[in-house]
Design an enzyme around this catalytic site. Structure first.
Site, short mmCIF file in Angstrom:
data_model
loop_
_atom_site.label_atom_id
_atom_site.label_comp_id
_atom_site.label_asym_id
_atom_site.label_seq_id
_atom_site.Cartn_x
_atom_site.Cartn_y
_atom_site.Cartn_z
N GLU A 1 9.27 1.32 11.03
CA GLU A 1 10.32 2.32 10.82
C GLU A 1 9.63 3.67 10.96
OE1 GLU A 1 13.44 1.63 10.26
OE2 GLU A 1 13.29 -0.51 9.87
N CYS B 1 13.53 10.64 7.42
CA CYS B 1 13.29 10.23 8.81
C CYS B 1 14.54 10.37 9.67
CB CYS B 1 12.79 8.80 8.83
SG CYS B 1 13.82 7.74 7.85
N LYS C 1 0.87 -1.19 0.00
CA LYS C 1 0.00 0.00 0.00
C LYS C 1 0.90 1.23 0.00
CE LYS C 1 -1.96 2.97 2.09
NZ LYS C 1 -1.76 4.41 1.74
N GLU D 1 9.45 16.26 15.55
CA GLU D 1 9.90 16.06 14.17
C GLU D 1 9.16 17.02 13.25
OE1 GLU D 1 8.74 12.40 12.16
OE2 GLU D 1 10.78 12.25 11.42
P1 NAD Z 1 1.96 8.53 7.71
O1 NAD Z 1 2.11 7.73 8.93
O2 NAD Z 1 0.93 9.57 7.67
O3 NAD Z 1 1.66 7.60 6.46
C1 NAD Z 1 2.47 6.51 6.12
C2 NAD Z 1 1.63 5.48 5.41
O4 NAD Z 1 0.66 4.98 6.33
C3 NAD Z 1 0.85 6.01 4.21
O5 NAD Z 1 0.86 5.02 3.19
C4 NAD Z 1 -0.56 6.19 4.75
O6 NAD Z 1 -1.56 6.08 3.79
C5 NAD Z 1 -0.63 5.03 5.73
N1 NAD Z 1 -1.63 5.19 6.77
C6 NAD Z 1 -2.13 6.34 7.31
N2 NAD Z 1 -3.06 6.05 8.23
C7 NAD Z 1 -3.15 4.70 8.31
C8 NAD Z 1 -3.91 3.81 9.10
N3 NAD Z 1 -4.80 4.23 10.00
N4 NAD Z 1 -3.72 2.49 8.92
C9 NAD Z 1 -2.83 2.02 8.05
N5 NAD Z 1 -2.10 2.82 7.25
C10 NAD Z 1 -2.24 4.15 7.38
O7 NAD Z 1 3.39 9.11 7.41
P2 NAD Z 1 3.83 9.99 6.17
O8 NAD Z 1 3.34 11.37 6.46
O9 NAD Z 1 3.47 9.35 4.90
O10 NAD Z 1 5.42 9.90 6.27
C11 NAD Z 1 6.16 10.74 7.06
C12 NAD Z 1 6.61 10.01 8.30
O11 NAD Z 1 7.29 8.81 8.00
C13 NAD Z 1 7.58 10.83 9.11
O12 NAD Z 1 7.15 10.91 10.42
C14 NAD Z 1 8.90 10.06 9.01
O13 NAD Z 1 9.73 10.18 10.10
C15 NAD Z 1 8.48 8.69 8.76
N6 NAD Z 1 9.48 7.96 7.98
C16 NAD Z 1 10.28 7.07 8.62
C17 NAD Z 1 11.25 6.37 7.94
C18 NAD Z 1 12.15 5.38 8.63
O14 NAD Z 1 12.90 4.68 7.98
N7 NAD Z 1 12.12 5.28 9.93
C19 NAD Z 1 11.38 6.55 6.56
C20 NAD Z 1 10.54 7.45 5.93
C21 NAD Z 1 9.58 8.15 6.66
#
Ligand code: NAD
Length: 491
Positions: A252, A286, A177, A384
């Site tokens: 992650e 991240c 997804k 963050e």
């Molecule tokens: P997000 O958590 O909003 O979304 C990530 C994914 O989760 C998307 O595909 C989204 O559609 C999905 N999602 C949202 N709500 C959900 C739910 N209730 N159930 C299941 N899936 C759901 O994060 P984002 O805004 O897309 O990404 C930014 C964040 O990701 C930042 O906080 C960053 O630190 C983190 N990040 C971490 C790493 C790492 O390796 N640790 C890498 C990249 C990004």
């Protein structure tokens, strides 16, 4: 560019018939539409993955046979590097050279896990020495089953590869997804898989929003393992949902990664690593170097150079020559980062940036922003921001720097710059973080473990660690019937 769902080897419309807009953040214009997947589509995808796992050839193939297909996927990604990178620029905003790195790393990830899949044939069984000689025993590694992968928007194709390549190498089948903000290159993986001869149902891709498509995937009883990259709140929710039927998870999550710069560090190098650490990929990383601790002896000189160089960073469309900072991924991220900057202005000293670059108001552009003398009890020091914003303060002693660096609920990355490698190693060991860089910040390798301590996540991706995420371990013990067994079988 694809816009349908990839389920059981076929491109299909979503059950709802609904599509959603894909927006170019450089001008806020819609340039594509993609299927809005929902619970019914996720169910169809999980069923396809389940059937491919339970009855299909993929988990039963040799690792070498799986490797051949993964290598073809890697080769096809390489052949399409420029095209895929340009899609990424449009979808995410990042500068083209960085998008090219992403695609090259994506191909590299498939090749790396192809090699591991091949080696797996010889490594999947381990004989165990037992203390009782009536028995022989071995540990057998097997694919965990159907994996559900949910990924963010900052490295759209690479984040997909970090999950798809090891899962497929291990013999799992899966449902991916992608983020609703950047679905396009992940969909291309479906095209690439088809061309490479991946059996139907092994990789399924459902685009859609988190609550509509992500949540049903986390809840689905047909999924054995969830792999998630994204924000802490979503990760926490996924963990709670997964607890209901005890799915295996790896998370992650976010970070607020520190860099400690000692007085013996080279100032020019420090400037370069700080700028790269926080401003590459628009700071939407991240592990971004978002908190910098500089020794008081070099604080004034380093700050002066840093601000001077930050002001030279070329901001603009990701396809323009020499651009180092593109637009943020979306209007909502742009608003989020600008409001974080407003908060910062009331908490610390803004030394450069902090606004929208002149002449670029039509896109989601934000200036490289530096806050100095940031108190540790402020919102900007602790939360963050996920944008081109760095918080800096000085320190006097090594222990103080370590305490300040570790005083966070996150623990993803950390960096130390010093000419004294013994000290650098000592500080590296003292950091409570999963990825530590000495005299650099951010370089990432497919071979090395990636993941966080504390609220930055659970488990490790990449390398053999990432492969093991997708494996179960089974004990098989055989009784030697020629030996007497004392309890029940007497004669
Ligand atoms: P997000 O958590 O909003 O979304 C990530 C994914 O989760 C998307 O595909 C989204 O559609 C999905 N999602 C949202 N709500 C959900 C739910 N209730 N159930 C299941 N899936 C759901 O994060 P984002 O805004 O897309 O990404 C930014 C964040 O990701 C930042 O906080 C960053 O630190 C983190 N990040 C971490 C790493 C790492 O390796 N640790 C890498 C990249 C990004």
């Amino acid at each position: 560019m694809q816009n349908q769902l990839f389920i059981n080897g076929v491109w299909v419309a979503p059950a709802s018939g609904q599509m959603f807009d894909v927006v170019d953040p450089s001008d806020r214009k819609v340039f594509h539409q993609v299927a809005a997947g929902g619970a019914a589509d996720v169910d169809a995808a999980v069923r396809a993955a389940r059937a491919a796992f339970d009855q299909g050839p993929w988990p039963r193939m040799s690792g070498a046979a799986r490797a051949a297909i993964l290598r073809r996927m890697g080769d096809e990604i390489t052949a399409r590097t420029d095209e895929l990178a340009r899609i990424e620029v449009r979808d995410n905003g990042k500068p083209l050279p960085e998008a090219i790195w992403d695609i090259e790393d994506t191909a590299g990830c498939f090749h790396f896990y192809a090699d591991l899949a091949e080696r797996f044939d010889n490594n999947s069984v381990q004989e165990i020495a037992l203390s009782m000689d009536e028995f022989t025993s071995k540990a057998v590694k097997e694919p965990v089953g159907v994996a559900g992968a949910i990924i963010p928007w900052n490295f759209p194709m690479l984040m997909a590869a970090w999950k798809v390549a090891p899962a497929l190498a291990a013999g799992c089948t899966m449902v991916l997804k992608p983020s609703e903000l950047t679905p396009l290159t992940a969909l291309e993986l479906g095209v690439i898989a088809q061309k490479a001869g991946l059996p139907d149902g092994v990789l399924n891709i459902v685009t859609g929003f988190g609550p509509d498509a992500g949540q049903p995937l986390t809840e689905h009883p047909g999924v054995n393992k969830l792999a998630f990259t994204g924000s802490v709140p979503t990760g926490s929710r996924i963990m709670a949902t997964a607890a209901q039927d005890i799915k295996t998870i790896s998370l992650e999550l976010g970070g607020k990664s520190p860099m400690v710069v000692f007085e013996d560090a080279d100032i020019a190098e420090a400037v370069e690593w700080i700028l790269f650490g926080i401003f590459w990929n628009q700071g939407e990383v991240c592990s971004a170097t978002s908190r910098v601790l500089i020794h008081e002896d070099i604080y004034p000189a380093l700050m002066e150079r840093l601000v001077e160089e930050a002001r030279k960073i070329k901001i603009g469309h990701g396809l323009n020559e020499g651009v180092l900072l593109g637009p943020l991924v979306s209007q909502s991220q742009y608003e989020k980062v600008l409001s974080a900057i407003e908060m910062g202005k009331s908490e610390a000293t803004l030394v450069t940036g902090g606004g929208v670059p002149e002449g670029l108001e039509h896109g989601c552009y934000v200036e490289p922003t530096i806050f100095a003398d940031v108190p540790t009890d402020t919102w900007i020091w602790n939360e963050e921001i996920f944008g081109p914003v760095v918080c800096i303060r000085k320190f006097a002693a090594e222990e103080e720097a370590i305490d300040l660096a570790n005083d966070t609920r996150f623990g993803l990355g950390a960096a130390v710059l010093s000419n004294d490698l013994d000290r650098a190693e000592r500080v590296a060991r003292a950091f409570r973080a999963g990825i530590v860089w000495i005299n650099c910040s951010q370089p990432t390798f497919t071979e090395a473990p990636w993941g966080g301590y504390k609220q930055s996540g659970i488990g490790r991706e990449l390398g053999e660690w990432g492969f093991n995420n997708y494996l179960e371990t089974k004990q098989i013990t055989t009784y030697d019937r020629s030996k007497p067994w004392g309890w029940y079988i007497k004669d």
